[in-house]
Design a protein around this motif. Structure first.
Motif, PDB file in Angstrom:
ATOM      1  N   MET A 116       9.329 -51.146  42.824  1.00 17.11           N
ATOM      2  CA  MET A 116       9.597 -50.283  43.972  1.00 17.11           C
ATOM      3  C   MET A 116      11.054 -50.372  44.422  1.00 17.11           C
ATOM      4  N   VAL A 117      11.729 -51.497  44.173  1.00 17.21           N
ATOM      5  CA  VAL A 117      13.095 -51.684  44.681  1.00 17.21           C
ATOM      6  C   VAL A 117      14.139 -51.516  43.582  1.00 17.21           C
ATOM      7  N   ARG A 118      13.794 -50.831  42.500  1.00 20.23           N
ATOM      8  CA  ARG A 118      14.800 -50.508  41.486  1.00 20.23           C
ATOM      9  C   ARG A 118      15.808 -49.516  42.078  1.00 20.23           C
ATOM     10  N   LYS A 119      17.081 -49.749  41.860  1.00 15.86           N
ATOM     11  CA  LYS A 119      18.095 -48.861  42.445  1.00 15.86           C
ATOM     12  C   LYS A 119      18.142 -47.506  41.760  1.00 15.86           C
ATOM     13  N   ASN A 120      17.748 -47.455  40.512  1.00 15.64           N
ATOM     14  CA  ASN A 120      17.677 -46.176  39.799  1.00 15.64           C
ATOM     15  C   ASN A 120      16.324 -45.532  40.115  1.00 15.64           C
ATOM     16  N   PRO A 121      16.314 -44.363  40.789  1.00 13.58           N
ATOM     17  CA  PRO A 121      15.022 -43.755  41.159  1.00 13.58           C
ATOM     18  C   PRO A 121      14.109 -43.495  39.969  1.00 13.58           C
ATOM     19  N   ALA A 122      14.671 -43.218  38.816  1.00 13.30           N
ATOM     20  CA  ALA A 122      13.846 -42.915  37.644  1.00 13.30           C
ATOM     21  C   ALA A 122      13.071 -44.136  37.167  1.00 13.30           C
ATOM     22  N   GLU A 123      13.505 -45.340  37.539  1.00 10.20           N
ATOM     23  CA  GLU A 123      12.837 -46.557  37.097  1.00 10.20           C
ATOM     24  C   GLU A 123      11.809 -47.056  38.097  1.00 10.20           C
ATOM     25  N   ARG A 124      11.715 -46.409  39.262  1.00 10.45           N
ATOM     26  CA  ARG A 124      10.798 -46.864  40.302  1.00 10.45           C
ATOM     27  C   ARG A 124       9.377 -46.378  40.057  1.00 10.45           C
ATOM     28  N   VAL A 125       8.457 -46.944  40.830  1.00 13.90           N
ATOM     29  CA  VAL A 125       7.133 -46.339  40.946  1.00 13.90           C
ATOM     30  C   VAL A 125       7.343 -44.919  41.459  1.00 13.90           C
ATOM     31  N   GLN A 126       6.670 -43.937  40.866  1.00 11.78           N
ATOM     32  CA  GLN A 126       7.027 -42.542  41.097  1.00 11.78           C
ATOM     33  C   GLN A 126       6.269 -41.863  42.229  1.00 11.78           C
ATOM     34  N   SER A 127       5.271 -42.486  42.802  1.00  7.86           N
ATOM     35  CA  SER A 127       4.544 -41.836  43.892  1.00  7.86           C
ATOM     36  C   SER A 127       3.881 -42.888  44.758  1.00  7.86           C
TER      37      SER A 127
END
Length: 777
Positions: free
Chosen positions: A441-452
């Motif tokens: 959830m705290v990945r700085k790259n949005p594409a690597e985060r949980v998506q929803s």
């Protein structure tokens, strides 16, 4: 093909209806009505077309009145009512074209979310009242308000304007439960129904949104038609009182039109700044030491649907930082929302510490789905801080707490090379799967985060919550910690606890002589700490976190449990020889799983214990992959082992029957006998359904699926009741199974129905038998 369709050439894709509507696909078609998606050749837009087969449908005896209603509906133009564009005849078909709206049915939303927050429920309720007022002003009563008739759009709702089956008698025969779950008493009883019936139905929908089930769910007909349902806990008083007036059983006691109701809804828009000012926020939970994961998990689970509701309504909120998340008195959370800012408005960063990197780098615009990923980052950042503890958390950031705090946090978030250390390093007692979810959830790259947010909630629900030494712990319902009280007694007991712990350290070598050397120093110290904790005022115990009466529900890692109170009840009956004689028993209080054990829960058990998965039934080789269906083909011993691993046990036969029938011997629970009320062989699906699918199949204590779905193991050996000379004793050792199933008829079923089954299933793999667990209070 039905004869009426043959005469009309068939409603198939490619056909043009009334030389205007090109059929794109047929969604529903039967002898009464067909629902199609079509293209309006005049406007080139998509529409929904409903075609009524006038020559063959016995439900269209009121066709002339129906045509007049449609004619008046065409004059209704309101943002909360789906617009009727056109109506007419094409051979034996009478068609109605309605605007196609991009939205989601409320019924689908409730299946996913179960219940919504009061703020969102109030918005839906008020929009529903406005839409109904528009119909009433045109002289039309809707008479079919229910969740599947309400579309949720961004920032609004749309009411689908009419019922597809106008004949009340036909509707009652077709579906005696779901059709009338939201209907006014006078409508259910076949009496004259008008505008006040719509007021009742709108309030019934709002009640389900707030409670998770319709009013009087599972109650007998006379209760529904003579009493007001109990108030829903945690709902603001003004909203609760408004619903109470709308749900009066007598039409004259309600608002007489939706216009009057819409005016009364103004109380729902009144702000309550004093309440919010006095409310505690998530910031109050931030402590120097790490928070217990069993408190953090339900908190984040409570936040997710609130954020989802704000997003789906097209509303704006302040960032989901701890200061902006309000802890309500009911144990939930709230986040005030407002109208979204203009598209080109300048975004203000209120607290850079809780701000997604893409916001600081201006890589997204206000609104849109990208904001969901930003919210996931901030929510994960707050959860990370709770689980790590403020002391460990602040050590990672050095100068971020100095005079230039805001600037330091902006620089840290904007620097993509800087990352939070893995949460596991700062919170070693948190389960690995929880740490991995927060880290994503705290990945700085949005594409690597949980998506929803749905994925966040799903990950938390299916979380295998365990301590580092693999001992499971219970995920409790989120509650506010009680205020601390200082007293001489606490000082005395705290000193005593310290003495005990020191004594444990000093006496460790003495413990070795009792064969405890293999457990080690930490285990001995933990035993001493547990003993000392029992002396502390208000110390938690494995059974209850608070003294006094047990909670009505209990959240556990393997599913919710319902309290069955202590008391006397009637067991057995005269329906069948092996159910005799009827006798009275007294049981202490106990908990029972609200739902049957699912494939998903049993799969996690198998993975932990390295047991083989149960065999698939011959009629569904993929059955075990259906996560929310009840598990099948589990032997009695495996069922008992599952319960033991979860810290529970199989219920006794008496416990099962009391939970099913209620404590009062006069309790009438009709879903054992009426087709369609439970998943039985008469009117059911012919296969297991996801647990909790039948809203009427709920016992007087709130336990689901006891009348149907699958039979269930109990802990007892099968034997005749004392004094029974009417039946033959069992021929071989067997166990008692209880409850109806999808494979048998409702005839002869009752809460005291019982049968015997070999505990090893005797090699069978098509038996409709599952189980649920019990626990002592």
């Amino acid at each position: 093909m039905h004869p009426s369709l043959q005469r009309s050439g068939g409603l198939q894709p490619g056909r043009t209806l009334a030389e205007r509507y090109e059929i794109l696909d047929v969604r529903v078609s039967d002898a009464v009505v067909s629902a199609c998606r079509a293209r309006d050749l005049l406007s080139s837009r998509e529409v929904n077309v409903f075609c009524f087969h006038t020559e063959s449908s016995p439900g269209m005896r009121v066709l002339d009145q129906f045509r007049r209603d449609i004619s008046r509906l065409r004059t209704v133009t309101h943002p909360n009512v789906a617009q009727v564009i056109d109506a007419g005849d094409d051979g034996p078909l009478f068609y109605v074209a309605i605007e196609a709206c991009e939205g989601r049915l409320l019924s689908d939303r409730l299946r996913d979310t179960e219940r919504l927050q009061p703020a969102e429920a109030a918005e839906i309720f008020e929009g529903l009242a406005r839409g109904l007022a528009a119909l009433h002003n045109a002289g039309l009563a809707h008479l079919d308000v229910r969740p599947s008739r309400i579309l949720l759009l961004r920032g609004a709702i749309k009411l689908l304007p009419f019922d597809l089956e106008r004949d009340v008698r036909q509707m009652r025969a077709a579906d005696p439960v779901t059709r009338f779950a939201w209907s006014a008493p006078e409508y259910v009883l076949g009496r004259a129904a008008a505008f006040p019936a719509d007021v009742y139905s709108a309030a019934a929908v709002a009640y389900e949104i707030l409670a998770g089930y319709p009013p009087h769910a599972g109650a007998p007909l006379h209760t529904r038609c003579s009493t007001v349902p109990p108030a829903v806990a945690g709902v603001p008083q003004s909203f609760s009182e408004l619903l109470e007036q709308c749900l009066q059983p007598e039409p004259a006691s309600r608002f007489q039109s939706a216009a009057a109701l819409s005016e009364a809804c103004s109380v729902l828009r009144q702000p309550a700044p004093a309440q919010h000012a006095a409310a505690r926020t998530m910031t109050s939970l931030l402590k120097d030491d790490p928070q217990d994961p069993s408190a953090v998990v339900p908190l984040i689970l409570a936040i997710c649907p609130v954020l989802r509701g704000i997003h789906e309504r097209g509303r704006a909120h302040r960032d989901p930082a701890p200061d902006n998340i309000i802890l309500t008195d009911a144990g939930g959370v709230d986040m005030p929302s407002s109208d979204p800012p203009p598209p080109n408005a300048t975004m203000m960063v209120e607290d850079p510490k809780y701000t997604a990197p893409e916001l600081l780098l201006s890589r997204l615009t206000a609104g849109g789905t990208a904001h969901v990923l930003a919210d996931i980052y901030v929510l994960g950042f707050g959860a990370y801080e709770l689980l790590a503890g403020r002391t460990q958390f602040n050590r990672q950031f050095g100068g971020a707490d100095g005079p230039q705090e805001h600037l330091a946090w902006m620089n840290w978030h904007a620097d993509t090379a800087k990352r939070l250390p893995p949460l596991r390093e700062l919170a070693p007692n948190a389960p690995q799967s929880l740490c991995e979810l927060i880290d994503r959830m705290v990945r700085k790259n949005p594409a690597e985060r949980v998506q929803s947010l749905e994925d966040v909630a799903k990950g938390l629900r299916h979380l295998e919550v365990r301590l580092e030494d693999t001992q499971e712990f219970e995920v409790k319902a989120f509650t506010h910690p009680p205020p601390k009280r200082k007293s001489r007694a606490r000082f005395f007991f705290s000193a005593a606890a310290l003495v005990l712990i020191v004594a444990a350290v000093a006496g460790w070598f003495a413990l070795r002589s009792f064969g405890l050397e293999e457990r080690g120093f930490q285990a001995a110290l933990q035993d001493a700490y547990s003993t000392a904790a029992a002396w502390l005022p208000g110390a938690p115990s494995p059974q209850s976190k608070t003294p006094g009466a047990p909670s009505r529900t209990l959240a556990t890692a393997s599913g919710p449990m319902v309290l069955i109170p202590a008391g006397e009840f009637t067991m057995g009956g005269d329906a069948a020889p092996n159910e005799r004689p009827e006798h009275r028993l007294t049981l202490p209080a106990y908990y029972l799983d609200q739902f049957e054990v699912t494939n998903n829960a049993y799969k996690q058990f198998c993975d932990r214990t390295h047991r083989p998965y149960p065999r698939a039934p011959g009629w569904a080789p993929d059955y075990f992959t259906r996560a929310s269906h009840p598990v099948l083909n589990v032997t009695w011993d495996d069922a008992r082992s599952f319960c033991a691993a979860a810290g529970k046990r199989l219920p006794s036969e008496a416990e099962w029957e009391k939970a099913a029938r209620g404590g009062d011997q006069q309790t009438v629970w009709s879903n054992w006998r009426v087709s369609g009320l439970a998943n039985l062989g008469t009117g059911g699906r012919g296969a297991p359904a996801p647990v909790g699918s039948y809203g009427a199949d709920v016992s007087p204590y709130g336990v689901a699926d006891m009348a149907g779905n699958v039979h269930e193991w109990t802990a007892d050996d099968y034997a005749l009741y004392p004094g029974n000379k009417a039946a033959l004793p069992p021929a071989a050792p067997s166990k008692v199974v209880r409850g109806g199933s999808y494979a048998i008829s409702a005839n002869g079923l009752s809460p005291h129905w019982r049968a015997s089954l070999a505990p090893d299933l005797q090699g069978r793999q098509d038996l409709p038998v599952g189980f649920r667990c019990a626990a002592d209070v």
